[in-house]
Motif scaffolding. Structure first.
Motif, PDB file in Angstrom:
ATOM      1  N   LYS A 131       0.636  -1.211  -0.239  1.00  0.00           N
ATOM      2  CA  LYS A 131      -0.005  -0.201  -0.211  1.00  0.00           C
ATOM      3  C   LYS A 131       1.427   1.170   0.079  1.00  0.00           C
ATOM      4  CE  LYS A 131      -1.959   1.338   4.182  1.00  0.00           C
ATOM      5  NZ  LYS A 131      -0.912   2.677   4.314  1.00  0.00           N
ATOM      6  N   THR A 132       1.987   1.531   1.117  1.00  0.00           N
ATOM      7  CA  THR A 132       2.289   2.594   1.417  1.00  0.00           C
ATOM      8  C   THR A 132       3.135   2.805   0.077  1.00  0.00           C
ATOM      9  OG1 THR A 132       2.510   2.292   3.454  1.00  0.00           O
ATOM     10  CG2 THR A 132       2.926   4.169   2.604  1.00  0.00           C
ATOM     11  N   ARG A 135      -1.470  -5.909   8.059  1.00  0.00           N
ATOM     12  CA  ARG A 135      -1.151  -6.432   9.098  1.00  0.00           C
ATOM     13  C   ARG A 135      -0.293  -7.645   9.344  1.00  0.00           C
ATOM     14  NH1 ARG A 135      -0.513  -1.426  11.386  1.00  0.00           N
ATOM     15  NH2 ARG A 135      -1.377  -1.488  13.165  1.00  0.00           N
ATOM     16  N   ARG A 168      -2.853   6.641   8.363  1.00  0.00           N
ATOM     17  CA  ARG A 168      -1.757   5.325   8.995  1.00  0.00           C
ATOM     18  C   ARG A 168      -1.471   6.314  10.805  1.00  0.00           C
ATOM     19  NH1 ARG A 168       1.800   2.900   6.730  1.00  0.00           N
ATOM     20  NH2 ARG A 168       4.076   3.160   7.305  1.00  0.00           N
ATOM     21  N   LYS A 206       7.891   3.412  19.199  1.00  0.00           N
ATOM     22  CA  LYS A 206       6.893   4.331  18.446  1.00  0.00           C
ATOM     23  C   LYS A 206       6.832   2.879  17.551  1.00  0.00           C
ATOM     24  CE  LYS A 206       9.266   6.240  13.939  1.00  0.00           C
ATOM     25  NZ  LYS A 206      10.312   5.813  14.173  1.00  0.00           N
ATOM     26  N   SER A 214       9.656  -5.117  10.056  1.00  0.00           N
ATOM     27  CA  SER A 214       8.400  -4.784   9.463  1.00  0.00           C
ATOM     28  C   SER A 214       7.531  -6.136   9.878  1.00  0.00           C
ATOM     29  CB  SER A 214       8.271  -5.542   7.484  1.00  0.00           C
ATOM     30  OG  SER A 214       8.197  -3.862   7.261  1.00  0.00           O
ATOM     31  N   THR A 217      -0.416  -5.330   3.579  1.00  0.00           N
ATOM     32  CA  THR A 217      -0.013  -4.200   3.615  1.00  0.00           C
ATOM     33  C   THR A 217       0.657  -4.601   4.738  1.00  0.00           C
ATOM     34  OG1 THR A 217      -0.458  -1.622   4.268  1.00  0.00           O
ATOM     35  CG2 THR A 217      -2.260  -3.202   4.281  1.00  0.00           C
ATOM     36  N   GLY A 218       1.254  -3.646   5.876  1.00  0.00           N
ATOM     37  CA  GLY A 218       1.474  -3.924   6.859  1.00  0.00           C
ATOM     38  C   GLY A 218       1.067  -3.260   8.020  1.00  0.00           C
ATOM     39  N   ASP A 219       0.131  -2.231   7.144  1.00  0.00           N
ATOM     40  CA  ASP A 219      -0.676  -1.135   7.667  1.00  0.00           C
ATOM     41  C   ASP A 219      -1.466  -1.985   8.299  1.00  0.00           C
ATOM     42  OD1 ASP A 219      -1.113   1.245   8.957  1.00  0.00           O
ATOM     43  OD2 ASP A 219      -0.930   2.674   7.159  1.00  0.00           O
ATOM     44  N   GLU A 278       8.575   8.879   9.070  1.00  0.00           N
ATOM     45  CA  GLU A 278       9.316   9.004  10.460  1.00  0.00           C
ATOM     46  C   GLU A 278       9.526  10.757  10.051  1.00  0.00           C
ATOM     47  OE1 GLU A 278      13.199   6.615  11.006  1.00  0.00           O
ATOM     48  OE2 GLU A 278      12.231   5.599  12.320  1.00  0.00           O
TER      49      GLU A 278
HETATM   50  P1  ATP Z   1       3.113  -1.402   3.001  1.00  0.00           P
HETATM   51  O1  ATP Z   1       3.178  -2.898   3.580  1.00  0.00           O
HETATM   52  O2  ATP Z   1       2.286  -1.355   2.161  1.00  0.00           O
HETATM   53  O3  ATP Z   1       4.447  -1.024   3.021  1.00  0.00           O
HETATM   54  P2  ATP Z   1       3.581  -0.149   5.505  1.00  0.00           P
HETATM   55  O4  ATP Z   1       4.563   0.570   5.361  1.00  0.00           O
HETATM   56  O5  ATP Z   1       2.667   0.162   6.936  1.00  0.00           O
HETATM   57  O6  ATP Z   1       2.446  -1.220   4.692  1.00  0.00           O
HETATM   58  P3  ATP Z   1       5.571  -1.601   6.855  1.00  0.00           P
HETATM   59  O7  ATP Z   1       6.581  -1.127   6.749  1.00  0.00           O
HETATM   60  O8  ATP Z   1       5.699  -3.205   7.566  1.00  0.00           O
HETATM   61  O9  ATP Z   1       4.449  -1.674   6.256  1.00  0.00           O
HETATM   62  O10 ATP Z   1       5.106  -1.178   8.722  1.00  0.00           O
HETATM   63  C1  ATP Z   1       3.624  -1.909   9.064  1.00  0.00           C
HETATM   64  C2  ATP Z   1       3.744  -1.322  10.827  1.00  0.00           C
HETATM   65  O11 ATP Z   1       4.745  -0.755  11.789  1.00  0.00           O
HETATM   66  C3  ATP Z   1       3.224   0.489  10.494  1.00  0.00           C
HETATM   67  O12 ATP Z   1       1.537   0.377  10.018  1.00  0.00           O
HETATM   68  C4  ATP Z   1       3.048   0.867  11.451  1.00  0.00           C
HETATM   69  O13 ATP Z   1       1.939   0.834  12.189  1.00  0.00           O
HETATM   70  C5  ATP Z   1       4.208   0.727  11.955  1.00  0.00           C
HETATM   71  N1  ATP Z   1       5.685   1.577  11.397  1.00  0.00           N
HETATM   72  C6  ATP Z   1       5.797   1.677   9.998  1.00  0.00           C
HETATM   73  N2  ATP Z   1       6.935   2.961   9.833  1.00  0.00           N
HETATM   74  C7  ATP Z   1       7.607   2.816  11.581  1.00  0.00           C
HETATM   75  C8  ATP Z   1       8.001   3.131  11.532  1.00  0.00           C
HETATM   76  N3  ATP Z   1       9.412   4.099  11.298  1.00  0.00           N
HETATM   77  N4  ATP Z   1       8.718   3.180  13.596  1.00  0.00           N
HETATM   78  C9  ATP Z   1       7.673   2.359  13.844  1.00  0.00           C
HETATM   79  N5  ATP Z   1       6.742   1.602  13.193  1.00  0.00           N
HETATM   80  C10 ATP Z   1       6.720   1.945  12.152  1.00  0.00           C
END
Ligand code: ATP
Length: 942
Positions: A364-365, A657, A547, A504, A474, A608-610, A443
């Motif tokens: 997604k992101t 997630r 997000r 965070k 991730s 997505t991880g979101d 960030e």
């Molecule tokens: P996609 O998989 O679509 O790129 P995403 O960017 O949300 O989505 P990840 O990068 O795996 O996927 O992030 C998973 C989750 O981790 C996010 O939804 C957020 O809650 C958390 N997260 C993302 N970036 C950070 C960060 N820099 N620091 C802490 N937590 C983060």
């Protein structure tokens, strides 16, 4: 500052030899030797001097195949070998003729042999040029994909091309990066590097900066160094670059060089097989004709020569000499067109197979969304703040109930903003009138948020220096930093603890680890109602497509140093600070791309991880899923067995997630359902899923080097719409390949049948000489085929379902078409041959030759579309074809009318009537193909 001479002939004594045993030196010794500063890095003068002294940080290509070998390789092609044999036999026949009767006036001796050999050489040279060109094109692509490196120069972090690295540079490493030079670690946090490219050891190595090692420590154990070509799997590090280019360990074993791979595509392989079949087929034909002819003539050796000539002509006619070249060019042009649309092909087969994709699994992101994050809401335990402002500019206000407030008055907000600034690896820069982010946009948005609240990252980092961290991944979906605190500082108002940890990440995960919350300047025990309330706020924001990140902190008495258990024990009993909701708007062009996907029978899937609600809201906005469609989460997926997962993957279009290992299971599930899957990825752990997918797609901007290395294609703009565009190009390439195969092979069949018919009809001579056949196959078929290779996409190219990648190239009627057209072609030519033999006995052979060539021009024009009539197509939409047909016709007429060429090709000048007869007969092929289209249209509409 040390000075160093800049010419390589006059070697400097002040700059060290990169081949030093750096692992035996302490950090300070290495820094002194390389005259570098870990706080500021090199200045531009030093960089310039050193790049002249040490050269660019490039691996020289291994010698590979020399030009001679490439050239000679061309002549190992079985079709060319057969042509050489034909040339020799034809030479022997000429020699016998010459001995017996001498030459007629003006006749060129051994012309077939010479011409065939010339064409063999020409074909070989063309093949050579194409191969070198293809290699150059791939090298250029490799350059485009050349990684960027984060370094510290002139006192500030910046990104440079890996080529520009010089010894003494301070290089910053993070998870997913491919190390671009050898270097001495200065500082590291939980740094793990996979060095299999160098040592063969598959497990990642834990690195430690502080050690100094013995001289004889083996390469794999030099844990205070990092090496070029290895991959950062986890953690972070700062490295003093010590060796670059060919002086690195990788440079010394340069055959390890990994680049853009140029493996033959399935089609090229099938074509090689086809070549073998055709050559063997034609050899069998030769034997049959000669033996059969001899038996028929009662063993009369007098007919042998004619039989051999007929066989030679048939052997030459059956082989599509021009086809391999046209295929190579088509694939090369395909990759170029894709680059223009921002899709970089890393593995050639992808060009051809992209068109077969049935499911596109996308992150997604950044791919479906713009990855330009702007924080809109901050919800602390006591207040809800709306935040104004656009982009990354740290200008905006905090509002409560639409009234601007001062952040100073809200202590828990202050701590949260400090957490935003400290628990952060991105850098906010003001450049060319714009605020830019170096690092993760999520960030970046948090630094901007802190800035809006009056919290400046850099001074704060100096005040609370980072002493430890548990990096983001991730899988963990969170990150923590441990900073050295001072009594009375934020979060330690009650004076406890000398260290502070900020965490965070995914709000649910952070909240699980909290036992209290920050209310004003006090901490309170977190009640179940408060937890429910926080999760409700989280869901509200996520449901609106935001997000959401959760923030917490914890005072510590000592900085924990146990690496392994750190996360499990330390990230517990946290104090909840609040939620931050940021907008990451969908890319506007993606909505249309999703629609095009659906029309083309391709299912878009979001992984997505979101949060599931964020995922659903964005998926709904883009048309990937309906508001009420099922969203499968990583947790649920974890519990599914293989057969349950296989059932689910058919229906679910949104996964939330998820961790990278789930992506692998999803691809495998889809593939078991017969889907042909394209999958995007950017993280270091996405590599297995990218490799497993039929088309692995890495992100050009945000993707890690490791993910790019594992991919078949790189999206230069990280955009989902680009995948769809590349798919369209893939379909066009495949359509065009089928188009010119129809065109070329149909003609070959026609030629063979015509030649075979001559002796059966009792004609005294062979209608076409090997030379004329070669001319047709290479020039009159070859030029228009090249033009057909760049035919624009048919209007329905993205309105029909994908074709199976496993289907034969002759599937869906192509084989039948070729045979049918070959027969029609032969019938037309044979009727003309019969007429001409009787009525124009002097010119009958030239008339056959001319008719065959002109008929192919009509065929080229008609074959542009399978469904549309020629009159329905804009003739100028493929100007190359107009050129090809015009030039080929002129060349053909030159062969008939220019005396020198007549002699050489054995043609006779046709009278106008004869020429018009040829033209009349040749148009019948065009008319036939057009009638076929009308018939198919009528049949379908019946
Ligand atoms: P996609 O998989 O679509 O790129 P995403 O960017 O949300 O989505 P990840 O990068 O795996 O996927 O992030 C998973 C989750 O981790 C996010 O939804 C957020 O809650 C958390 N997260 C993302 N970036 C950070 C960060 N820099 N620091 C802490 N937590 C983060």
């Amino acid at each position: 500052m040390q000075t160093c001479p800049v010419t390589s002939s006059h070697r400097s004594h002040s700059l060290p030899d990169p081949l030093n045993a750096w692992h035996t030196q302490s950090i300070e010794e290495s820094l002194t030797q390389l005259d570098s500063n870990p706080q500021t890095g090199l200045n531009s003068e030093q960089v310039q001097e050193r790049s002249q002294y040490y050269g660019l940080n490039e691996l020289e290509e291994t010698a590979g195949r020399s030009s001679w070998v490439i050239l000679l390789d061309q002549f190992t092609n079985i079709m060319l070998i057969m042509l050489i044999v034909v040339a020799i036999i034809s030479g022997v026949i000429d020699l016998i003729d010459w001995r017996q009767g001498g030459l007629e006036a003006g006749q060129v001796p051994f012309k077939d042999t010479i011409a065939i050999l010339l064409i063999v050489i020409l074909n070989g040279v063309l093949g050579y040029l194409q191969e070198s060109r293809a290699e150059k094109a791939l090298a250029a692509l490799k350059n485009l994909a050349s990684p960027k490196v984060r370094v510290l120069r002139e006192g500030r972090p910046m990104e440079v091309d890996s080529k520009q690295l010089v010894p003494g540079d301070i290089m910053l490493l993070e998870a997913g990066v491919q190390v671009s030079a050898d270097g001495r670690l200065i500082e590291e946090s939980n740094l793990q590097i996979r060095e299999s490219a160098l040592t063969g050891e598959a497990n990642a190595v834990n690195k430690e900066a502080a050690l100094t090692l013995a001289e004889d420590t083996p390469l794999g154990d030099r844990i205070n160094l990092v090496f070029q070509g290895t991959e950062v799997v986890q953690g972070r590090g700062t490295v003093l670059v010590a060796a670059t280019g060919m002086k690195t360990e990788l440079g010394r074993i340069a055959e390890m060089l990994q680049g853009v791979e140029s493996e033959p595509t399935p089609l090229q392989q099938r074509m090689t097989q086809l070549g073998n079949v055709l050559v063997s087929g034609s050899l069998i034909l030769v034997v049959l004709v000669v033996v059969g002819g001899l038996i028929q003539s009662g063993g009369d050796l007098g007919v042998l020569q004619q039989l051999v000539e007929v066989s030679l002509s048939m052997a030459v006619a059956v082989v599509p000499e021009g086809l391999p070249a046209v295929i190579t060019v088509t694939l090369a042009l395909g990759t170029q067109r894709m680059v223009r649309r921002h899709a970089l092909i890393r593995k050639l087969p992808a060009v051809e197979t992209l068109g077969s994709v049935t499911t596109i699994c996308s992150d997604k992101t950044g791919t479906l969304t713009q990855n330009k994050m702007v924080v809109q809401w901050v919800i602390t335990p006591q207040h809800t703040f709306q935040v104004t402002g656009e982009g990354y500019a740290p200008n905006g206000e905090f509002l409560i109930a639409e009234t601007a407030v001062s952040t100073q008055e809200y202590p828990e907000l202050q701590v949260l903003l400090q957490g935003c600034a400290l628990c952060n690896d991105a850098i906010l820069q003001y450049e060319q009138d714009d605020w830019l982010i170096l690092g993760d946009p999520t960030e970046g948005a948090l630094i901007t948020l802190a800035g809006k609240g009056g919290v400046d990252k850099e001074p704060l980092r100096r005040q609370f220096p980072r002493v430890g961290e548990i990096p983001f991944s991730s899988e963990r979906k969170r990150m923590s930093v441990i900073c050295q605190g001072s009594n009375g500082s934020a979060g330690t108002n009650d004076g406890q603890g000398t260290y502070l940890m900020f965490t965070k990440g995914s709000p649910e995960l952070i909240l699980e680890r909290c036992h209290s919350l920050q209310a004003g300047d006090r901490t309170e025990v977190l009640t179940d109602e408060q937890r429910t309330d926080i999760l409700r706020h989280n869901n509200q924001m996520a449901g609106a497509g935001l997000r959401v990140l959760g923030f917490a902190y914890k005072p510590l008495d000592a900085a924990p140093d146990d690496r392994v258990e750190k996360s499990e024990t330390t990230e517990q009993e946290l104090v909840w600070l609040g939620l931050v909701g940021m907008l990451d708007a969908p890319r506007p062009e993606v909505m249309d791309a999703v629609r095009r996907c659906r029309n083309a029978g391709i299912r878009p899937v979001m992984i997505t991880g979101d949060h599931q609600l964020t995922a659903r809201a964005i998926a709904h906005a883009l048309g990937i899923a309906d508001q009420h469609d099922r969203v499968l989460t990583g947790q649920e997926l974890q519990k599914l067995g293989q057969s349950d997962l296989d059932k689910q993957v058919k229906e679910v279009s949104v996964y939330a997630r998820v961790s990278p290992e789930h992506k692998l299971r999803i691809v495998q599930g889809l593939q078991r359902q017969g889907e042909f899957v394209a999958m995007t990825g950017d993280g270091v752990n996405d590599a297995p899923a990218l490799k497993q997918a039929d088309i692995g797609i890495a992100m050009g901007i945000t993707g890690t080097d490791v993910s790019k290395e594992a991919s078949d294609m790189v999206l230069l703009d990280d955009n989902f719409a680009t995948i769809v565009a590349a798919t369209e190009e893939g379909r066009t390439v495949y359509d065009n390949i089928r188009r010119f195969i129809r065109y070329i092979l149909g003609s070959n069949i026609g030629e063979v049948l015509t030649i075979a018919a001559a002796p059966i009809m009792g004609l005294q001579d062979v209608p076409l000489s090997p030379l004329q056949i070669l001319w047709m196959n290479l020039v009159t078929d070859g030029l228009p085929a090249l033009a057909l290779a760049v035919e624009p996409a048919e209007p329905d190219v993205m309105k029909r379902p994908p074709f199976s990648p496993r289907e034969s190239i002759f599937a869906r009627g192509l084989g039948a078409y070729m045979v049918r057209i070959g027969i029609i072609f032969a019938i037309v030519t044979i009727i003309l041959m019969a007429l001409a033999y009787d009525y124009y006995p002097l010119h009958w052979k030239t008339m056959v030759f001319t008719t065959l060539c002109l008929a192919q021009m009509g065929h080229a024009i008609a074959v542009r579309s399978n469904t549309r009539l020629t009159v329905e197509i804009n003739p100028f939409s493929n100007p190359y074809l107009i050129w090809a047909v015009t030039v080929t016709t002129i060349l053909q007429l030159a062969l008939v009318y220019v005396p020198f060429l007549q002699n050489f090709f054995g043609t006779e000048p046709l009278t106008l009537t004869e020429l018009l007869i040829c033209l009349g007969f040749s148009t019948s092929l065009f008319i036939w193909v057009e009638l076929e289209k009308l018939f198919i249209r009528w049949y379908k509409n019946r």
